[in-house]
Design a protein around this motif. Structure first.
Motif, short mmCIF file in Angstrom:
data_model
loop_
_atom_site.label_atom_id
_atom_site.label_comp_id
_atom_site.label_asym_id
_atom_site.label_seq_id
_atom_site.Cartn_x
_atom_site.Cartn_y
_atom_site.Cartn_z
N GLU A 32 0.83 -1.21 0.00
CA GLU A 32 0.00 0.00 0.00
C GLU A 32 0.86 1.26 0.00
N GLU A 33 1.93 1.25 0.79
CA GLU A 33 2.85 2.39 0.81
C GLU A 33 3.51 2.59 -0.55
N VAL A 38 4.13 5.44 -5.70
CA VAL A 38 4.13 5.44 -7.16
C VAL A 38 3.06 6.40 -7.69
N ALA A 39 1.90 6.40 -7.07
CA ALA A 39 0.84 7.32 -7.51
C ALA A 39 1.27 8.77 -7.32
N ASN A 44 3.22 13.89 -9.86
CA ASN A 44 4.15 15.02 -9.81
C ASN A 44 5.16 15.04 -10.96
N GLU A 45 5.38 13.92 -11.60
CA GLU A 45 6.38 13.84 -12.66
C GLU A 45 5.72 14.07 -14.02
N GLN A 46 6.19 15.06 -14.74
CA GLN A 46 5.61 15.39 -16.04
C GLN A 46 6.36 14.75 -17.20
N ASP A 47 7.57 14.29 -16.97
CA ASP A 47 8.40 13.71 -18.02
C ASP A 47 8.12 12.21 -18.10
N TYR A 48 7.46 11.79 -19.18
CA TYR A 48 7.07 10.40 -19.30
C TYR A 48 8.27 9.46 -19.42
#
Length: 80
Positions: A32-33, A38-39, A44-48
């Motif tokens: 769960e953590e 990861v979510a 927050n990360e825009q660079d795929y």
């Protein structure tokens, strides 16, 4: 980035499984953590390309643990 992923309790527990017994509830909490981490990281990360490397690294780590556990299981079966 990789240190953050490896620092997650889920991966630490997997590496400790051979040294001590890990409870199902402990592993569930760790999963769960990891899912929350990861979510949050994904939001927050825009660079795929960074996301792809992050997920690929995590998948590779899981596969290496699976191989390791299979080898341990086979070694135990052979010794019995």
């Amino acid at each position: 980035m990789v240190k953050q992923l490896l620092g997650q309790r889920f991966f630490r527990l997997l590496s400790e499984c051979s040294q001590r017994k890990v409870s199902a509830s402990e592993l569930t909490e760790a999963i769960e953590e990891l899912a929350t981490h990861v979510a949050d990281f994904s939001i927050n990360e825009q660079d795929y390309s960074v996301l792809l490397r992050y997920f690929s690294f995590g998948l590779h780590r899981l596969k290496s643990y699976r191989v390791w556990f299979e080898q341990e299981k086979n070694a135990l079966s052979a010794s019995n």
